[in-house]
Scaffold this motif. Structure first.
Motif, PDB file in Angstrom:
ATOM      1  N   SER A  38      -4.519  -6.805   4.668  1.00 25.42           N
ATOM      2  CA  SER A  38      -3.324  -7.634   4.785  1.00 25.42           C
ATOM      3  C   SER A  38      -3.717  -9.020   5.281  1.00 25.42           C
ATOM      4  O   SER A  38      -4.776  -9.223   5.876  1.00 25.42           O
TER       5      SER A  38
ATOM      6  N   PRO B 149       0.792  -1.235   0.000  1.00 30.39           N
ATOM      7  CA  PRO B 149       0.000   0.000   0.000  1.00 30.39           C
ATOM      8  C   PRO B 149       0.825   1.285   0.000  1.00 30.39           C
ATOM      9  O   PRO B 149       0.399   2.295  -0.572  1.00 30.39           O
ATOM     10  N   ARG B 150       1.995   1.286   0.629  1.00 31.92           N
ATOM     11  CA  ARG B 150       2.793   2.508   0.728  1.00 31.92           C
ATOM     12  C   ARG B 150       4.010   2.493  -0.201  1.00 31.92           C
ATOM     13  O   ARG B 150       4.872   3.356  -0.110  1.00 31.92           O
ATOM     14  N   ALA B 151       4.086   1.501  -1.072  1.00 29.01           N
ATOM     15  CA  ALA B 151       5.260   1.343  -1.928  1.00 29.01           C
ATOM     16  C   ALA B 151       5.191   2.252  -3.143  1.00 29.01           C
ATOM     17  O   ALA B 151       4.124   2.445  -3.729  1.00 29.01           O
ATOM     18  N   GLY B 152       6.336   2.805  -3.521  1.00 35.57           N
ATOM     19  CA  GLY B 152       6.443   3.585  -4.742  1.00 35.57           C
ATOM     20  C   GLY B 152       6.586   2.681  -5.949  1.00 35.57           C
ATOM     21  O   GLY B 152       6.634   1.452  -5.819  1.00 35.57           O
TER      22      GLY B 152
ATOM     23  N   PRO C 293      -4.275  -1.384   3.185  1.00 36.78           N
ATOM     24  CA  PRO C 293      -3.687  -1.776   4.483  1.00 36.78           C
ATOM     25  C   PRO C 293      -4.584  -2.671   5.310  1.00 36.78           C
ATOM     26  O   PRO C 293      -4.124  -3.603   5.947  1.00 36.78           O
TER      27      PRO C 293
ATOM     28  N   ARG D  65      -0.432  -0.966 -10.441  1.00 36.75           N
ATOM     29  CA  ARG D  65      -0.301   0.246  -9.629  1.00 36.75           C
ATOM     30  C   ARG D  65      -0.541   1.493 -10.470  1.00 36.75           C
ATOM     31  O   ARG D  65      -1.080   2.488  -9.989  1.00 36.75           O
TER      32      ARG D  65
END
Length: 206
Positions: free
Chosen positions: A204, A124-127, A201, A191
Motif C-alpha cells: 500500500s 487486496p480483499r475486494a471481491g 497488502p 483480478r
C-alpha cells in the motif's frame, strides 16, 4: 487541456508547481518499487499513446489520462512514470512544454497518489464487484482531481483565465465517466486473469 501550454501560467504558479513536483519526485524515487518497473513502463507507454487518441467534446477535445489506474496499480512509482511520459510528450509532440512541466506533472501525478492513498489498500480483499467499483472510483477520481488542479492553475494565473478554468471542469466530467468504465474494467480483468499484478497488502502507498 490537461497539458497546459507554455506561456499561459503566471510565474508564481510555475515555480510552485515545479517545486511541488520536484518534492513528489524526490519522495517517489526514495520509495520506488523496483519490482513494479516493468509494469510502470507498460502503463507509462499506455499514457503516452493515449495522448494521440483525442475524444471530441464540444468545442474542445480530451484524451484518456489513466492516472487513476496508474496510481492504484503503482503507488508512488506512478510519479516518475508519469513524469517520464510527460517529458516525452513535450519533446515529441509539443504537448505542454518544458517550462510548464512541473505544473503538468503535479496536476496529473498528485491525483494518482490521492487515488492510491484512498483506494489501493481496499484492493487486496475486494471481491469482483468491489474491484470494479474501486477501479471506477479511481478512474473518475483521477480525472476530476486533475480537472480541478488544472482549473486552479489557470484561475490563480489571472482573472482572464477564469472562464477557461470553469470550462475545464465541465469538459472533463464526461471523460471521468469514460475513465471510470476503462479503469474498472481493467482492474476487474486483472483480478480474474493476473491477480498478482494487483497490489498486495504490504505494498500500500502508506
Amino acid at each position: 487541456m490537461a497539458h497546459i501550454p507554455d506561456g499561459v501560467l503566471s510565474a508564481p504558479v510555475l515555480l510552485t508547481g515545479a517545486a511541488a513536483s520536484a518534492g513528489l519526485l524526490a519522495i517517489a524515487l526514495r520509495r520506488l518499487d523496483w519490482e513494479a518497473l516493468p509494469q510502470a513502463a507498460v502503463l507509462a507507454a499506455a499514457f503516452f499513446v493515449s495522448s494521440l487518441i483525442s475524444i471530441p467534446l464540444g468545442p474542445s477535445s480530451v484524451h484518456l489520462l489513466l492516472n487513476g489506474l496508474m496510481g492504484i496499480l503503482l503507488g508512488w512509482t506512478a510519479v516518475p512514470a508519469l513524469f517520464v511520459a510527460l517529458v516525452l510528450q513535450a519533446a515529441f509532440f509539443g504537448y505542454g512544454g518544458i517550462v510548464v512541466l512541473g505544473v503538468n506533472t503535479l496536476n496529473i501525478a498528485l491525483p494518482a497518489l490521492l487515488c492510491a492513498w484512498a483506494l489501493r489498500p481496499l484492493l487486496p480483499r475486494a471481491g469482483p464487484r468491489a474491484v470494479l467499483g474501486i477501479g471506477a472510483a479511481a478512474g473518475a477520481g483521477g480525472v476530476l482531481l486533475t480537472a480541478l488542479l488544472v482549473a486552479l492553475s489557470l484561475g490563480l494565473s489571472g482573472e482572464p483565465f477564469l472562464p477557461a478554468a470553469r470550462a475545464v471542469v465541465l469538459i472533463y466530467v464526461p471523460l471521468a465517466a469514460v475513465e471510470a468504465l476503462v479503469t474498472g474494467t481493467v482492474l476487474a480483468f486483472l483480478r480474474r486473469v493476473a491477480p498478482e499484478m494487483l497490489p498486495a497488502p504490504a505494498r500500500s502507498i502508506t
